[in-house]
Design a protein around this motif. Structure first.
Motif, PDB file in Angstrom:
ATOM      1  N   VAL A  53       0.846  -1.499  -0.126  1.00 15.32           N
ATOM      2  CA  VAL A  53      -0.047   0.128  -0.008  1.00 15.32           C
ATOM      3  C   VAL A  53       1.010   1.222   0.137  1.00 15.32           C
ATOM      4  O   VAL A  53       1.911   1.619   1.081  1.00 15.32           O
ATOM      5  CB  VAL A  53      -0.872   0.266   1.322  1.00 15.32           C
ATOM      6  N   LEU A  54       0.781   1.952  -0.982  1.00  9.24           N
ATOM      7  CA  LEU A  54       1.477   3.300  -1.114  1.00  9.24           C
ATOM      8  C   LEU A  54       0.524   4.521  -0.738  1.00  9.24           C
ATOM      9  O   LEU A  54      -0.470   4.765  -1.452  1.00  9.24           O
ATOM     10  CB  LEU A  54       2.016   3.326  -2.473  1.00  9.24           C
ATOM     11  N   LEU A  55       1.053   5.469   0.163  1.00 10.28           N
ATOM     12  CA  LEU A  55       0.327   6.779   0.471  1.00 10.28           C
ATOM     13  C   LEU A  55       1.091   7.750  -0.203  1.00 10.28           C
ATOM     14  O   LEU A  55       2.500   7.897  -0.147  1.00 10.28           O
ATOM     15  CB  LEU A  55       0.370   6.879   1.868  1.00 10.28           C
ATOM     16  N   HIS A  56       0.383   8.424  -1.327  1.00 11.30           N
ATOM     17  CA  HIS A  56       1.237   9.239  -2.214  1.00 11.30           C
ATOM     18  C   HIS A  56       0.695  10.633  -1.622  1.00 11.30           C
ATOM     19  O   HIS A  56      -0.320  11.115  -1.692  1.00 11.30           O
ATOM     20  CB  HIS A  56       0.666   9.329  -3.519  1.00 11.30           C
ATOM     21  N   VAL A  57       1.801  11.493  -1.090  1.00 17.79           N
ATOM     22  CA  VAL A  57       1.315  12.868  -0.666  1.00 17.79           C
ATOM     23  C   VAL A  57       2.228  13.852  -1.782  1.00 17.79           C
ATOM     24  O   VAL A  57       3.381  14.133  -2.028  1.00 17.79           O
ATOM     25  CB  VAL A  57       2.237  13.100   0.610  1.00 17.79           C
ATOM     26  N   ALA A  58       1.100  14.238  -2.659  1.00 20.08           N
ATOM     27  CA  ALA A  58       1.746  14.997  -3.798  1.00 20.08           C
ATOM     28  C   ALA A  58       1.781  16.456  -3.762  1.00 20.08           C
ATOM     29  O   ALA A  58       1.162  17.113  -2.889  1.00 20.08           O
ATOM     30  CB  ALA A  58       0.503  14.675  -4.848  1.00 20.08           C
ATOM     31  N   ALA A  59       2.683  16.985  -4.721  1.00 19.86           N
ATOM     32  CA  ALA A  59       2.767  18.310  -4.755  1.00 19.86           C
ATOM     33  C   ALA A  59       1.988  18.945  -5.923  1.00 19.86           C
ATOM     34  O   ALA A  59       1.534  18.264  -6.680  1.00 19.86           O
ATOM     35  CB  ALA A  59       4.454  18.698  -4.807  1.00 19.86           C
ATOM     36  N   GLY A  60       1.921  20.440  -5.750  1.00 25.52           N
ATOM     37  CA  GLY A  60       1.099  21.164  -6.441  1.00 25.52           C
ATOM     38  C   GLY A  60       1.715  21.920  -7.686  1.00 25.52           C
ATOM     39  O   GLY A  60       0.977  22.701  -8.324  1.00 25.52           O
ATOM     40  N   ASN A  61       2.906  21.524  -7.959  1.00 28.41           N
ATOM     41  CA  ASN A  61       3.677  22.518  -8.805  1.00 28.41           C
ATOM     42  C   ASN A  61       3.438  21.958 -10.468  1.00 28.41           C
ATOM     43  O   ASN A  61       4.017  22.355 -11.232  1.00 28.41           O
ATOM     44  CB  ASN A  61       5.281  22.255  -8.360  1.00 28.41           C
ATOM     45  N   ALA A  62       2.851  20.826 -10.335  1.00 28.01           N
ATOM     46  CA  ALA A  62       2.498  20.321 -11.925  1.00 28.01           C
ATOM     47  C   ALA A  62       1.236  19.738 -12.015  1.00 28.01           C
ATOM     48  O   ALA A  62       0.979  18.695 -11.410  1.00 28.01           O
ATOM     49  CB  ALA A  62       3.653  19.418 -12.224  1.00 28.01           C
ATOM     50  N   ASP A  63       0.331  20.238 -12.810  1.00 27.13           N
ATOM     51  CA  ASP A  63      -1.028  19.682 -13.022  1.00 27.13           C
ATOM     52  C   ASP A  63      -0.997  18.410 -13.497  1.00 27.13           C
ATOM     53  O   ASP A  63      -0.498  17.957 -14.663  1.00 27.13           O
ATOM     54  CB  ASP A  63      -1.867  20.332 -13.915  1.00 27.13           C
ATOM     55  N   GLY A  64      -1.577  17.460 -12.976  1.00 31.03           N
ATOM     56  CA  GLY A  64      -1.653  16.071 -13.175  1.00 31.03           C
ATOM     57  C   GLY A  64      -0.601  15.178 -12.477  1.00 31.03           C
ATOM     58  O   GLY A  64      -0.779  13.886 -12.764  1.00 31.03           O
ATOM     59  N   LEU A  88       8.641  26.469 -12.706  1.00 27.44           N
ATOM     60  CA  LEU A  88       7.896  25.942 -11.474  1.00 27.44           C
ATOM     61  C   LEU A  88       8.274  24.454 -11.250  1.00 27.44           C
ATOM     62  O   LEU A  88       7.976  23.970 -10.262  1.00 27.44           O
ATOM     63  CB  LEU A  88       6.347  25.913 -11.828  1.00 27.44           C
ATOM     64  N   LEU A  89       8.780  23.936 -12.363  1.00 28.35           N
ATOM     65  CA  LEU A  89       9.497  22.384 -12.121  1.00 28.35           C
ATOM     66  C   LEU A  89      10.751  22.200 -11.557  1.00 28.35           C
ATOM     67  O   LEU A  89      11.731  23.252 -11.702  1.00 28.35           O
ATOM     68  CB  LEU A  89       9.319  21.749 -13.583  1.00 28.35           C
ATOM     69  N   CYS A  90      10.832  21.065 -11.022  1.00 28.42           N
ATOM     70  CA  CYS A  90      12.369  21.008 -10.375  1.00 28.42           C
ATOM     71  C   CYS A  90      13.455  20.799 -11.552  1.00 28.42           C
ATOM     72  O   CYS A  90      14.526  21.037 -11.280  1.00 28.42           O
ATOM     73  CB  CYS A  90      12.386  19.626  -9.661  1.00 28.42           C
ATOM     74  N   LYS A  94      13.073  29.207 -24.049  1.00 29.72           N
ATOM     75  CA  LYS A  94      11.751  28.469 -24.252  1.00 29.72           C
ATOM     76  C   LYS A  94      11.700  27.657 -22.989  1.00 29.72           C
ATOM     77  O   LYS A  94      10.395  27.385 -22.693  1.00 29.72           O
ATOM     78  CB  LYS A  94      12.209  27.445 -25.606  1.00 29.72           C
ATOM     79  N   ASN A  95      12.636  27.071 -22.267  1.00 28.91           N
ATOM     80  CA  ASN A  95      12.439  26.183 -21.149  1.00 28.91           C
ATOM     81  C   ASN A  95      11.775  27.284 -19.893  1.00 28.91           C
ATOM     82  O   ASN A  95      10.719  26.861 -19.330  1.00 28.91           O
ATOM     83  CB  ASN A  95      13.708  25.653 -20.548  1.00 28.91           C
ATOM     84  N   ILE A  96      12.389  28.423 -19.932  1.00 27.71           N
ATOM     85  CA  ILE A  96      11.876  29.279 -18.970  1.00 27.71           C
ATOM     86  C   ILE A  96      10.391  29.768 -19.134  1.00 27.71           C
ATOM     87  O   ILE A  96       9.597  29.887 -18.010  1.00 27.71           O
ATOM     88  CB  ILE A  96      12.721  30.603 -18.977  1.00 27.71           C
ATOM     89  N   SER A  97      10.009  30.097 -20.507  1.00 31.32           N
ATOM     90  CA  SER A  97       8.691  30.530 -20.702  1.00 31.32           C
ATOM     91  C   SER A  97       7.745  28.960 -20.738  1.00 31.32           C
ATOM     92  O   SER A  97       6.755  29.471 -20.137  1.00 31.32           O
ATOM     93  CB  SER A  97       8.564  30.769 -22.356  1.00 31.32           C
ATOM     94  N   ASP A  98       8.215  28.055 -21.262  1.00 23.72           N
ATOM     95  CA  ASP A  98       7.028  26.890 -21.176  1.00 23.72           C
ATOM     96  C   ASP A  98       6.824  26.395 -19.822  1.00 23.72           C
ATOM     97  O   ASP A  98       5.690  25.939 -19.443  1.00 23.72           O
ATOM     98  CB  ASP A  98       7.828  25.670 -21.832  1.00 23.72           C
ATOM     99  N   THR A  99       7.638  26.575 -18.613  1.00 22.26           N
ATOM    100  CA  THR A  99       7.567  26.006 -17.372  1.00 22.26           C
ATOM    101  C   THR A  99       7.408  26.768 -16.557  1.00 22.26           C
ATOM    102  O   THR A  99       6.854  26.820 -15.262  1.00 22.26           O
ATOM    103  CB  THR A  99       8.791  25.082 -17.044  1.00 22.26           C
ATOM    104  N   GLY A 100       7.458  28.247 -16.620  1.00 25.96           N
ATOM    105  CA  GLY A 100       7.206  29.144 -15.888  1.00 25.96           C
ATOM    106  C   GLY A 100       8.167  29.150 -14.532  1.00 25.96           C
ATOM    107  O   GLY A 100       8.182  29.690 -13.525  1.00 25.96           O
ATOM    108  N   GLN A 147      11.190  33.230 -10.702  1.00 26.61           N
ATOM    109  CA  GLN A 147      10.394  32.517 -11.464  1.00 26.61           C
ATOM    110  C   GLN A 147       9.441  33.341 -12.449  1.00 26.61           C
ATOM    111  O   GLN A 147       9.704  34.578 -12.266  1.00 26.61           O
ATOM    112  CB  GLN A 147       9.314  31.514 -10.615  1.00 26.61           C
ATOM    113  N   PHE A 148       8.863  32.876 -13.288  1.00 29.18           N
ATOM    114  CA  PHE A 148       7.598  33.431 -14.318  1.00 29.18           C
ATOM    115  C   PHE A 148       8.528  34.595 -14.984  1.00 29.18           C
ATOM    116  O   PHE A 148       8.131  35.626 -15.250  1.00 29.18           O
ATOM    117  CB  PHE A 148       6.657  34.059 -13.447  1.00 29.18           C
TER     118      PHE A 148
END
Length: 430
Positions: free
Chosen positions: A121-132, A258-260, A250-256, A345-346
């Motif tokens: 059984v895995l409990l996933h405690v998710a982060a909100g920095n990427a939708d989905g 926000l990703l690691c 492009k990376n700066i613009s596409d990701t904002g 960021q952004f």
């Protein structure tokens, strides 16, 4: 939004489920193990029947423009396809991941069987920095045959639950392997109840989140950390090309940012601040053009915070010798120090000097936080600099435009998740 056994439940219904969650788990564990092929088939069905327009509308509501939304959907389809998932299973768990291997241990007169099994059984405690992202974490648990409990991050937006419902619709047997609860991380009573039924807790987040859960998790339950990491670009004189700078922008613009794996800042292979300023003057128009063509989506509150931080940087620059290079909706902040930190960021990145001769000394103290380097250099410099970065603790080196691109079989923070969600069991055979 709460999801239990394929049904959306309200808070009261969730509390009732939670009171008997251990028994629900035991009932599922007593049945035949979940087969990876069942999960792969369900994912493949979802990919082939996905209503793209519906998900684009959801993304628009979350402030994601259509072009970026289509890119997300294309990445989802590729990641969830049968070909990608089978490839990933083989890369991470070996070609014989679903087989029982029997052999005679060296110098022993008995036979043992070896098998890869789920942790349970895995409990996933998710982060909100990427939708989905929470849904992808659950998918990894399903592929390895685990029962998955997902604690949603605040303001997740609903995409993860929609995706998981699609999986259950494609393969109803998955319903009892997926639990989603919308409890706040501050709701310690309910969080501890979720932890108590888990074999492992998977925490996505920074030091504060990981530290908080370490205090809650008893010694007999495994903690798997996917902490926030930091990524940056490294630029040499030979790497300052139009193509390289455009990929970085492009990376700066596409990701904002926000990703690691996003560009937080840029180290330049120099110890001369005049060369740092020269680089900023050359890169700023490229970044400005990319941001103008593909604006970074940030709410009014975020925009205000960015403006305040830039103003503070301007004031601090009087005595810290920082220099701000302002574009229309972006900026580069040149610092004389060699500190590693996150950016505003952004569309706002820092630029700092770091001669390659000081790379190990400066970066090694951050060894457990480093992830991706976008390397802009000459062809003959690539191997030497790549090897040096790996010695500092970096786990991925690539071109600037590829920093946040995923592919099937790619390690996460230097490790294979599917391996961490399984165990190898041995049984003596007659």
């Amino acid at each position: 939004m709460n999801l239990v056994k394929g049904k959306i439940l309200n808070a009261k219904e969730c509390d009732d489920i939670l009171e008997n969650l251990e028994q629900h788990i035991l009932d599922t564990l007593s049945k035949r193990r979940l087969n990876a092929e069942t999960v792969i088939s369900a994912c493949d069905k979802v990919v082939n029947t996905l209503e793209e327009a519906e998900y684009l509308n959801v993304m628009r509501e979350l402030g994601i423009d259509e072009a970026l939304g289509k890119m997300y959907i294309d990445e989802f389809k590729q990641a969830f396809s049968r070909e990608s998932l089978v490839h990933r299973m083989k890369v991470e768990l070996g070609d014989n991941f679903s087989e029982v291997v029997t052999y005679n241990p060296m110098h022993k007169d008995f036979t043992v069987s070896s098998e890869i099994l789920p942790l349970g059984v895995l409990l996933h405690v998710a982060a909100g920095n990427a939708d989905g992202l929470p849904a992808f974490s659950v998918l990894e648990g399903l592929l390895t045959g685990n029962i998955n409990i997902l604690k949603l991050p605040a303001a997740e937006g609903g995409i993860s639950v929609r995706l998981l419902l699609e999986l259950i619709k494609a393969e109803p047997v998955l319903a009892e392997y997926i639990y989603v609860f919308d409890y706040s991380s501050k709701d310690i009573e309910h969080i501890e109840m979720l932890i108590s039924v888990a074999d492992a807790v998977i925490v996505w987040g920074g030091r504060e989140a990981v530290s908080a859960f370490r205090k809650l998790i008893p010694p007999n339950i495994k903690l798997i950390e996917w902490g926030h990491k930091i990524s940056f670009a490294y630029v040499t004189k030979q790497g300052i090309t139009t193509e390289g700078l455009e990929g970085l922008a492009k990376n700066i613009s596409d990701t904002g940012q926000l990703l690691c794996s996003s560009v937080q800042g840029i180290f330049v292979d120099t110890d001369n601040m005049e060369e740092i300023y020269e680089f900023c003057n050359k890169f700023l128009p490229v970044l400005n053009k990319e941001i103008a063509n593909h604006p970074v989506k940030a709410g009014i509150g975020i925009q205000s915070q960015v403006a305040l931080r830039l103003y503070a940087e301007k004031l601090e620059g009087i005595y810290k010798n920082n220099r701000i290079f302002r574009g229309d909706n972006c900026s580069l902040i040149a610092y004389p120090d060699k500190i590693m930190d996150t950016s505003i960021q952004f569309g706002n990145a820092w630029v700092r000097p770091l001669p390659r001769s000081e790379m190990l000394t400066v970066l090694r103290p951050y060894k457990n936080y480093l992830q991706t380097v976008g390397l802009l250099c000459g062809p003959l410099e690539v191997q030497l600099l790549t090897d040096m970065f790996f010695k500092t603790g970096v786990v991925r080196v690539c071109k600037g435009e590829n920093m946040s691109i995923d592919y099937s079989g790619m390690p996460h923070d230097g490790e294979y998740p599917l391996r961490r969600y399984t165990k190898i069991v041995h049984a003596e055979k007659d």
